[in-house]
Design an enzyme around this catalytic site. Sequence first.
Site, short mmCIF file in Angstrom:
data_model
loop_
_atom_site.label_atom_id
_atom_site.label_comp_id
_atom_site.label_asym_id
_atom_site.label_seq_id
_atom_site.Cartn_x
_atom_site.Cartn_y
_atom_site.Cartn_z
N THR B 29 0.82 -1.23 0.00
CA THR B 29 0.00 0.00 0.00
C THR B 29 0.84 1.25 0.00
O THR B 29 0.33 2.34 -0.17
CB THR B 29 -0.92 0.07 1.24
N CYS B 52 -36.83 8.14 -11.66
CA CYS B 52 -36.37 6.83 -11.18
C CYS B 52 -37.41 5.75 -11.45
O CYS B 52 -38.57 5.89 -11.06
CB CYS B 52 -36.08 6.92 -9.68
N CYS B 55 -38.97 4.36 -7.95
CA CYS B 55 -39.77 5.13 -7.00
C CYS B 55 -41.26 4.78 -7.14
O CYS B 55 -41.73 4.43 -8.22
CB CYS B 55 -39.56 6.64 -7.23
N ASP B 78 -37.32 -6.30 -15.73
CA ASP B 78 -37.74 -6.11 -17.12
C ASP B 78 -36.67 -6.60 -18.10
O ASP B 78 -36.95 -6.82 -19.27
CB ASP B 78 -38.05 -4.63 -17.36
N HIS B 121 -36.06 7.28 -2.20
CA HIS B 121 -35.00 7.22 -3.20
C HIS B 121 -33.62 7.46 -2.61
O HIS B 121 -32.63 6.90 -3.09
CB HIS B 121 -35.31 8.27 -4.27
N ASN B 188 -25.80 -4.76 -5.71
CA ASN B 188 -24.69 -3.97 -6.23
C ASN B 188 -24.92 -2.56 -5.77
O ASN B 188 -25.91 -1.94 -6.16
CB ASN B 188 -24.65 -3.99 -7.76
N SER B 196 -26.70 0.98 -11.52
CA SER B 196 -27.13 2.03 -12.42
C SER B 196 -28.24 2.89 -11.82
O SER B 196 -28.70 3.84 -12.43
CB SER B 196 -27.58 1.44 -13.76
N HIS B 199 -31.45 4.22 -6.09
CA HIS B 199 -32.61 3.85 -5.26
C HIS B 199 -32.29 2.53 -4.57
O HIS B 199 -31.92 1.56 -5.22
CB HIS B 199 -33.87 3.72 -6.15
N HIS B 201 -31.98 -0.94 -3.48
CA HIS B 201 -32.62 -2.17 -3.96
C HIS B 201 -31.60 -3.29 -4.07
O HIS B 201 -30.39 -3.06 -4.09
CB HIS B 201 -33.27 -1.93 -5.33
N GLN B 203 -31.15 -7.41 -6.04
CA GLN B 203 -31.68 -8.30 -7.08
C GLN B 203 -31.75 -9.72 -6.53
O GLN B 203 -30.99 -10.08 -5.63
CB GLN B 203 -30.80 -8.26 -8.31
N HIS B 333 -24.63 -17.50 5.50
CA HIS B 333 -23.67 -16.41 5.65
C HIS B 333 -23.89 -15.38 4.55
O HIS B 333 -24.55 -15.65 3.55
CB HIS B 333 -22.23 -16.93 5.64
N VAL B 351 -7.28 -6.89 -11.42
CA VAL B 351 -7.11 -6.90 -12.87
C VAL B 351 -6.04 -7.91 -13.31
O VAL B 351 -6.14 -9.09 -12.99
CB VAL B 351 -6.84 -5.48 -13.39
O1 LIG Z 1 1.05 -2.59 -10.23
P1 LIG Z 1 0.07 -1.51 -10.60
O2 LIG Z 1 -0.04 -1.29 -12.08
O3 LIG Z 1 0.28 -0.25 -9.81
O4 LIG Z 1 -1.34 -2.08 -10.09
C1 LIG Z 1 -2.33 -2.67 -10.87
O5 LIG Z 1 -2.01 -4.01 -11.23
C2 LIG Z 1 -1.85 -4.94 -10.15
C3 LIG Z 1 -1.65 -6.32 -10.72
O6 LIG Z 1 -2.74 -6.76 -11.47
C4 LIG Z 1 -3.06 -4.90 -9.20
O7 LIG Z 1 -2.77 -5.66 -8.05
C5 LIG Z 1 -3.41 -3.47 -8.78
O8 LIG Z 1 -4.61 -3.49 -8.03
C6 LIG Z 1 -3.58 -2.61 -10.05
O9 LIG Z 1 -3.89 -1.29 -9.68
O1 LIG Z 2 -28.75 -5.75 -13.49
P1 LIG Z 2 -27.99 -4.47 -13.51
O2 LIG Z 2 -27.94 -3.81 -12.17
O3 LIG Z 2 -28.41 -3.57 -14.62
O4 LIG Z 2 -26.49 -4.91 -13.86
C1 LIG Z 2 -25.42 -5.06 -12.97
O5 LIG Z 2 -25.50 -6.27 -12.22
C2 LIG Z 2 -25.48 -7.48 -12.96
C3 LIG Z 2 -25.46 -8.64 -11.98
O6 LIG Z 2 -24.33 -8.62 -11.15
C4 LIG Z 2 -24.27 -7.51 -13.90
O7 LIG Z 2 -24.40 -8.63 -14.75
C5 LIG Z 2 -24.16 -6.26 -14.75
O8 LIG Z 2 -22.97 -6.28 -15.48
C6 LIG Z 2 -24.18 -5.03 -13.82
O9 LIG Z 2 -24.11 -3.85 -14.57
#
Ligand SMILES: O=P(O)(O)O[C@H]1O[C@H](CO)[C@@H](O)[C@H](O)[C@H]1O
Ligand SMILES: O=P(O)(O)O[C@H]1O[C@H](CO)[C@@H](O)[C@H](O)[C@H]1O
Lengths: 385, 385
Positions: B29, B52, B55, B78, B121, B188, B196, B199, B201, B203, B333, B351
Amino acid sequence: MPDQILDDISHRRYNPLIGSWLLVSPHRTKRPWQGQQEEPSENKLPQYDPECYLCPGNKRAQGEANPQYQNTFAFVNDYSAVKEEQQDYTTETKSDDIASRLLRAQPVTGRCYVLTFSAKHHLTLADMTARDILTVVETWTRIYASHMSPRHPLRDRAAQAVQSIPPSEHAEVDPARHQLRYMQIFENKGAAMGCSNPHPHCQIWTTSTLPEEPGKELAEMTKYRKQHGRHLLEDYVKLEIAKGERVVWQNEEFLVVCPWWAIWPFEVLIIAKQHIRALVDMSPEERLQFAEAVQEVTRRYDNLFKTSFPYSSGIHQAPLDCYGQEADMSWFHMHFYPPLLRSATVRKFLVGYELLAEPQRDITPEQAAARLRDCGGELYRELPN
Amino acid sequence: MPDQILDDISHRRYNPLIGSWLLVSPHRTKRPWQGQQEEPSENKLPQYDPECYLCPGNKRAQGEANPQYQNTFAFVNDYSAVKEEQQDYTTETKSDDIASRLLRAQPVTGRCYVLTFSAKHHLTLADMTARDILTVVETWTRIYASHMSPRHPLRDRAAQAVQSIPPSEHAEVDPARHQLRYMQIFENKGAAMGCSNPHPHCQIWTTSTLPEEPGKELAEMTKYRKQHGRHLLEDYVKLEIAKGERVVWQNEEFLVVCPWWAIWPFEVLIIAKQHIRALVDMSPEERLQFAEAVQEVTRRYDNLFKTSFPYSSGIHQAPLDCYGQEADMSWFHMHFYPPLLRSATVRKFLVGYELLAEPQRDITPEQAAARLRDCGGELYRELPN
Ligand SMILES: O=P(O)(O)O[C@H]1O[C@H](CO)[C@@H](O)[C@H](O)[C@H]1O
Ligand SMILES: O=P(O)(O)O[C@H]1O[C@H](CO)[C@@H](O)[C@H](O)[C@H]1O
């Protein structure tokens, strides 16, 4: 198999490389998007940025200055995730102790490199010629070679490979102090993929342990080989070439497909057509063809939404130190995981359901492949200045 | 075990719930962050937003109008990822056919709900009282109950539970047309997690298949139970209470911990202390205590960086249709996966290395737990108007 219907119905597909399923909901892209939008990337970067810690001559975090390098330049990450030396740590395993079952840890040592692709700050792989990318492939090969175990079955191949590659003054690395097990070469490209510096570069994390993903793949490839006598990816390459619908591009030695089991919208796999086990297994011609494949993928990506397309990519190949038949079970391939879904600004989030239950995708890999096939040719943009 | 040293060295930890490893690099870090920054969220939302689609009284995508509901309101999404009726699809499996081994698919049917937590909301779970959250827990319980298989071993418990919960006019759902296998309740929250609509909620995706993650957990929990006679999470709860260093909060019935194997920086697990197999297994008192735990987690999250903390969360419990001893092997859990790492604007990206090799985290779960322990008390902000 009545494949056509899979364009219309929700279904799961199986990923034989890691042994798990994902959910495909082809009709779902119809929903409107009101959530987060990414910044579309426009290349206004200078060729040289005095603030960039990767540009030639500039100072890095710990005060060291970069050399005046030409293309590839490798150095040990100033903030490495793993280090070569650290305090010893051994866990005593008492089999009857709950803590030793549920709080398991093991030490990891290793070395993390940063490797630039070019001295020019404003380039990406898509902007580079196949020859430029070849230099990157050659550097990867030399770095892999200098970390291989003395008992590695591909040692002779490596010696040949290294001989055929001109040394790159600023990308030669010392052998590690202790033998390491696996080398993960990967690139995070674009802010959406956590990349904090646009200067073209990748990372190479080399560890004393075999990480989960290549470990799972090796196990599945070994199982398949034992059961069916052929290699999983050997069979898969032939099958995809015969089917055609998921093929994006190919040359003599490499196939580019949107795999049947793709999770990310425009996920792509570059697979060796013949049995290449690791970078050091490639002939000069194969290295060039691999560089061409990388160029094709990254150009098509950029052309798709007329943007500098974000992705994470990485190479899977034989471990640096192989046990039993691991080298022979390995089959060289490269994954590309790009997050964009509908445009330069709307991405696919792999969140709630994906994290808690199972990965879910919206368009089919066949649809993605058709679009990437249509994106060939020259790069849509010209470089600034 | 000399745990202290794990604050300083790179190591891997094992997640016994899904049987896989992750990399921990506690020193990492310290690196400066120059990458993407999130928008810090400031709550300037109105109580009611005419735009929304969640709502009360407003029109939704397909033109239907929402009722004038008070708190929870459930409707079929939907743009559902899975549907109850679709064309039939069967795959013939010829064992000697390469395509049937490498291009495997299976149909998935089901029903996806959206469920609001409140008519207001501008609220989030962290803004709601434990009593308000209890209403949400009750609604989840009723919805779970109405999807259970007729042969479910918890049918009698469900009948009791449903009797003890007042019906909610706008959140009653019809039984599914075909028996479904699993119900994934998830939220989410925040733009960073692909949400997106702010509000409040969640799923609920209910499918004919058992998804990967709960499937892996069920397999590991079953293995543990057979091998050691006790439940994995039963042992884990006792161990964590005895150790203390990863405990965030607890009441009589629920423990909140940053699990030993946490991937996300401030990942949290709410675990039942006694053997609760599914929502319908809870007494009214247990439901209230669970609501309190959810409130504690979400408030502490918001307090940590003084922002509306993004996360994906979800409940794992017994399948809707259980085979063999699955119900008995399940242990209720709830996971919370929040992306923020250092502040309201700097997140952890999972990533390149994480996708290609193995998940990697920077701060230790013990450090995360200590910070979340210190974030208790009232919510740092007041609601607008
Ligand atoms: O090493 P970087 O480019 O600063 O960091 C990026 O890549 C890493 C490896 O995938 C990840 O752990 C980090 O979260 C990401 O921000
Ligand atoms: O259903 P939403 O909220 O539009 O969509 C969100 O949640 C889903 C379920 O985790 C994902 O598949 C979508 O990529 C994300 O944008």
